[in-house]
Structure formats: C-alpha cells, structure tokens
Design an enzyme around this catalytic site. Structure first.
Site, PDB file in Angstrom:
ATOM      1  N   HIS A   1      22.837  37.085  38.390  1.00 42.26           N
ATOM      2  CA  HIS A   1      23.119  38.312  37.801  1.00 42.26           C
ATOM      3  C   HIS A   1      23.802  37.924  36.486  1.00 42.26           C
ATOM      4  CE1 HIS A   1      25.532  41.803  36.365  1.00 42.26           C
ATOM      5  NE2 HIS A   1      24.454  42.353  36.610  1.00 42.26           N
TER       6      HIS A   1
ATOM      7  N   HIS B   1      24.903  40.415  26.642  1.00 45.46           N
ATOM      8  CA  HIS B   1      25.293  41.574  27.408  1.00 45.46           C
ATOM      9  C   HIS B   1      25.400  42.814  26.338  1.00 45.46           C
ATOM     10  CE1 HIS B   1      25.955  43.922  30.805  1.00 45.46           C
ATOM     11  NE2 HIS B   1      27.457  43.619  30.981  1.00 45.46           N
TER      12      HIS B   1
ATOM     13  N   ASP C   1      51.977  24.953  56.911  1.00 39.08           N
ATOM     14  CA  ASP C   1      51.811  25.570  58.184  1.00 39.08           C
ATOM     15  C   ASP C   1      50.479  26.147  58.330  1.00 39.08           C
ATOM     16  OD1 ASP C   1      54.715  24.968  58.260  1.00 39.08           O
ATOM     17  OD2 ASP C   1      55.158  26.957  57.172  1.00 39.08           O
TER      18      ASP C   1
ATOM     19  N   ASP D   1      47.663  28.309  54.535  1.00 39.76           N
ATOM     20  CA  ASP D   1      48.986  27.849  54.770  1.00 39.76           C
ATOM     21  C   ASP D   1      49.707  29.130  54.912  1.00 39.76           C
ATOM     22  OD1 ASP D   1      51.406  26.284  54.718  1.00 39.76           O
ATOM     23  OD2 ASP D   1      51.440  26.977  52.695  1.00 39.76           O
TER      24      ASP D   1
END
Length: 610
Positions: free
Chosen positions: A120, A166, A452, A504
């Site tokens: 797009h 655009h 972690d 994590d």
C-alpha cells in the site's frame, strides 16, 4: 560459565550461566538411534524417516547432513556424538520449512484463486503525512517477494507532467519514471510470477496519455495486455509469468477527509458509496487499453457492491472498515464474490503512522489483495510475512478449497460460523533456545543481570481457532529451557499460521522484544526443528533460535506428490495467518499446556510431502 554485571564503581553481580545442552528427550532419542554413543549414517537415516517424517530421505540426504557438520567442525568419521547430533537439530539444515524453496502449488488457476503479496502506498518511506517518497521502498518490497505495487499519480505543480505523491499531505514527490524503472529492474528478482502495478490516478486524459506512453516504453513486451477471453475469467499466474499487469484504483481522498474529521462507521460507509472507480468512458483510450485488471463500480453501496457480473470479472477496493462491517452480516457473500473477482483491502485513513490492520479478516473471506504498509513493523506485518513464506516465497499462495467451493449443500464458507467441527490438533513443544548472547550485547535486556526469557506460542486463523499460550519465564538465563507443550485444536487448519514470540520479562518496565517468527501451517515439516527468530522488521537474526517439536494429529490429509520435502499436510492447497491478533500477548492461562511430554514416536508423526 560466569557473567559479571557492574552495578557501580565498587561492586558487581556475578551469575553462573549454563551453556546450551540437549534436553533430556533429545538425549533419549539419541540413545534410541545410536550405538555405543555414536550415530552412524544408517541410524541417522532411520531417525530422519521415523522421527522427522522425511520419507523422501535417502543415503545422499544423510551424507549432506554429515558434510554440513563436517564444515562446522563438529564431525567424527565413525558417526555423530550427542553434541554433534544436537548441533544438527539446531542447524539451518533442520528448518521447519522446506529447504528447497520450490513453488509446489498449482499455479494454473485463475488469478482470483490466489492470495497476492500486496503493498500500500509503496513509494512512502515512513508515515502517511510528511515522510519522504522514494523508489527505495519499492525495491525493498519487490525483493521481499511483494507482487502488488501501488503508486498514487497526481499532476505536478504546473499540470504538465504526472508525479508520484500522497495527495493532500506533506509527503515529498518522486519522479514517476524512476518508480517505473525500479519496478522494471526488480520485478522478477525473487519470483517469476506477475507483478501488478496498481495506479491510483488523479490525472486528466492528456496526462493519462503521457503516462500510457511512458508505461508502454518502460515495460515493453513484459506489459500484459488484456484480451477479450480474459474479461470473463482472469488468466493464471503461470500464464502471466514475467509479466507486469496494470490496474486502476479509485480515488480515496473523499473517504480519508471524511473519516479524519471523526465520522462514525455508518457515515463512513455512506461516504464510501460516493467514491466510485474511474469512469472508463472519460479515460484516455491509450491509457485504458493498458489496464488488464479493471476496477469495478461501488455506487450500489453495502447492498449491491458484491453483485458480480457473470460477463465480466473486476477488482473491487474497499477499506478495512467497510470489510469489517460487511463481514458481520455477509461473510459467505464476500467468499462467493472473491471466487471470480478480486477484492483489494486498504488501510483506513486514520493510520497516519503507516500502521497496519488485521489481515485475517480479509484472508478468511478470500480477499486476494490485503494491502499493507511494508515500511512499518509489528505483529500484523509479521503475519503478512509469515503468510507469504508459503509456496516457495513466490508472492502467490493458492486459496484453500474451502474458499473456492460452494459446499455440499450449496452454502458458501462462513468463517464466523459457530458450527465448524475440529478437524485436527497441532501439538507444539518448545524445548529451549540459544543465540541471544551472540546477537545482543550483555546488557541489552537487563543492565544488571542476564535476561528472563519466556515464549508465547499461538495460532490464528478463523476466530474459533485463534488462541495463544505462554511458557514459564526462565530467570537469569541466556540459554532458556522450557520443555513445555501446547495443543491447538483446529477447525480450519487450511487457514492457520503458527506464531512464536520471545520476550524478556521485566517487572517494572515493558517486556523487551527478543525475537519472533510466523510460520504457515501449510508448510511446517513435522518432527524436531530449529526455528530461527526474526527482528521487528522481519529480518532473521544471525544466531537466535528455538528447538521445537511439531506434531499434527490426526492425519486426515494426504500430501501432494509434486513436492519432495515433507511437511505437515493440512489440505490440498492452504494458507497462513498469525497468533492472537486482538491481544498479541494473549491469555496467560494454559488449559492445553502439557510440560514434560514423551518424545515423538513413529505413531505421532505426520507424513511429509514426498
């Protein structure tokens, strides 16, 4: 091994970090398929056939595995040790997707029978308001396998030439000829299948003539010109190899302006009824003759927009909002319409940041062109990238039979039906992971401790199949071990994608992203596989990967004989989607979570394609 994190100038924290080692199930499998601590070529062949489901494998296939290990310096001439076997399991050679990258689906059906990798506003480098226009995103998209490129054409300030920009925004302009050259030079770098050039044109007939001349000169013989026999049925991707097709697209500024001012959904739909495709009677003849996929007329609104013409196939464009509204009450009608015609979905106007929407709504209703902002990132783009890993990454994925038939009683498929029965169950076991210590700095995730890690595993497809689960968090480990299995009952496995994300865990801040992958269920090879992880943009990490086992039960589908690489087969031709799309992290409860399940056995295997 110890790692040390400096807390301040006078103190530091040290952690003992384990190295990556084979899980107990892998050790057990190695013992079962080896003798005296070594696995010979014959024993490896037995393993890849019985456990990995690679029924096509022969002695040469196993020799390739041994040679690969030899090049990596982990090889013994008398056979593989456990560590070498483990390295094979985590190698790229053991990918969950077919190694050949071959196009295996039937490519001789009409274009409307396929999903197309669709962009797009393909020329924008950033947001929709003030970013730079360039040929760079066009090149990147084509080299990723995108097959539909969109250009917005407007008159320049003097009104003498067409330019790419655009409209109604502060985005910069780009030269049209440069954009056409970028398409020409990169269209078939990664795929021979056709590229569709979608033009949203705001030009007068004189400028259309200039554009027609420019397009014809640039593409020459590669430009496909539609003949009368293609008006009732689109040609096939196979027949259109190495061709560029031109398609028109309706102006959307009316809709964008209206929605941006805060219109309700109902008002937006009424406004969309005012937006009609280019009246071909006012289009320059030279320009019109180049159009091979004609845009249809939407002035009938919600009630009549899906009424197909038996004598003509068209391409209809609608916003994500209009699709969602239609899907609530007319899902089977959308499916029926997309069996002959092409449906293109584009993002709503308020996505100024170039974010993307849930592509599942389009795919499960058969929409062929689900247009995405490829310069963005996030879960929906991962979904799009996962979808088009299928079928050799050629940018075309054949729609499953469920979207192409009218059923046994003349009813078309309804993806929102609550009466769909479970066909099969996918079992996914996440063993462990490695490689983050090589791809990231020591303090990338946590400043004072190792990461972690936890993994989230999910399926998405039809609403009843979409769900995700989460592993436990392995604390302070660069080499996390989970050994957790999850089950996914599937009603329409032909429209499903498996997605895995690793993060994590942080107690006081947002969890850190550590990798993701989306895999089309139609392509996954059974057995124990090395799943490589990707970054937010979809680029693969150099080292980060997971060891995962895939089992699909019961075995209710046969496999195509044309492809030699085995995969879990879930339909004659199938597709892909992604994990819990409304809430990516999904539920934390694991009702189908089974830690510590036994190793894959022959009775659990899914035979591959081969």
């Amino acid at each position: 091994m110890k790692v040390t994190f400096k807390v301040c100038f006078c103190c530091a924290r040290s952690f003992k970090v384990k190295s990556s080692e084979p899980p107990q199930e892998i050790k057990t499998l190695f013992d079962n398929y080896s003798e005296n601590g070594r696995m010979s070529e014959d024993e490896m062949l037995r393993f890849v056939i019985q456990v990995q489901g690679e029924t096509h494998a022969d002695s040469n296939y196993v020799k390739d595995i041994f040679n690969m290990l030899k090049h990596h310096g982990v090889f013994h001439p008398r056979g593989l040790h456990l560590e070498e076997f483990y390295r094979y399991l985590l190698s790229d050679f053991n990918s969950p997707l077919p190694l050949s990258g071959e196009v295996w689906q039937d490519m001789t059906q009409p274009l409307s029978h396929y999903f197309l990798y669709t962009g797009h506003n393909s020329y924008l480098t950033g947001n929709q308001l003030n970013s730079r226009s360039s040929t760079e995103p066009i090149v990147k998209a084509l080299r990723r396998g995108v097959r539909v490129i969109e250009l917005d054409l407007w008159p320049n300030s003097s009104g003498t030439e067409a330019e790419v920009r655009h409209g109604g925004t502060l985005t910069s302009t780009e030269d049209l000829q440069k954009c056409l050259n970028a398409v020409k030079e990169n269209a078939f770098e990664v795929s021979d299948y056709p590229v569709v050039l979608t033009l949203e044109d705001h030009l007068n007939p004189d400028l259309q003539k200039k554009v027609a001349k420019m397009v014809s000169k640039t593409f020459g013989g590669t430009l496909f010109r539609c003949r009368d026999e293609h008006k009732k049925c689109f040609p096939s991707p196979e027949a259109l190899k190495n061709k560029i097709l031109m398609s028109t697209k309706p102006p959307k500024e009316y809709l964008q302006t209206h929605i941006s001012q805060g219109a309700t959904t109902a008002e937006s739909i009424n406004t969309e009824e005012l937006i009609q495709d280019e009246d071909e009677k006012t289009v320059a003849v030279e320009y019109r003759d180049l159009i091979s996929i004609h845009a249809g007329n939407r002035k009938g609104g919600l009630k009549n927009c899906l009424n197909g013409d038996p004598n003509r196939v068209i391409r209809l464009s609608m916003s994500e909002q209009w699709l969602e509204t239609l899907a609530k009450t007319r899902g089977p009608d959308i499916v029926k319409f997309t069996q002959r015609n092409i449906l293109r979905i584009f993002p709503k106007a308020t996505r100024f940041d170039s974010s993307n929407y849930d592509p599942l709504v389009g795919w499960i209703h058969g929409a062929q062109m689900v247009a995405f902002n490829m310069q963005s990132h996030g879960k929906f783009l991962w979904m799009m990238q996962g979808m088009f890993k299928a079928n050799g990454g050629c940018g075309y994925v054949k729609k499953p039979d469920v979207l192409l038939s009218n059923g046994s009683v003349g009813k078309f498929f309804d993806p929102y039906s609550q009466d769909l029965q479970i066909k099969t169950t996918l079992k996914v076991k996440i063993y462990n992971g490695e490689g983050w210590n090589l791809d990231f700095s020591q303090d990338h995730f946590d400043r004072y401790s190792p990461p972690d890690f936890y993994a989230r595993v999910g399926i998405a497809g039809i609403p009843l199949d979409t769900i995700s689960y989460k592993t436990e968090t392995d604390t302070d480990e660069w080499f996390p071990v989970w050994n957790e299995e999850f089950e996914f009952p599937l009603r329409v496995p032909e429209l499903a994608l498996l997605c895995i994300t690793v993060k994590d865990h942080d107690k006081n801040t947002q969890n850190d992203f550590a990798g993701q992958t989306c895999l089309p269920l139609s392509e996954i090879r059974p057995g124990i596989r090395a799943v490589r992880l990707h970054d937010r943009l979809g680029d693969v990490f150099n080292h980060a990967r997971l060891l995962v086992r895939f089992v699909l039960e019961p075995l209710t589908y046969s496999s195509p004989s044309s492809v030699s690489v085995p995969v879990v087969k879930i339909g004659i031709e199938r597709r892909s989607l992604i994990v819990n799309v409304k809430d990516y992290d999904g539920p934390s409860a694991n009702p189908k979570h089974n830690p510590g399940t036994p190793p894959v056995t022959t009775s659990q295997r899914s035979p591959g394609r081969g």
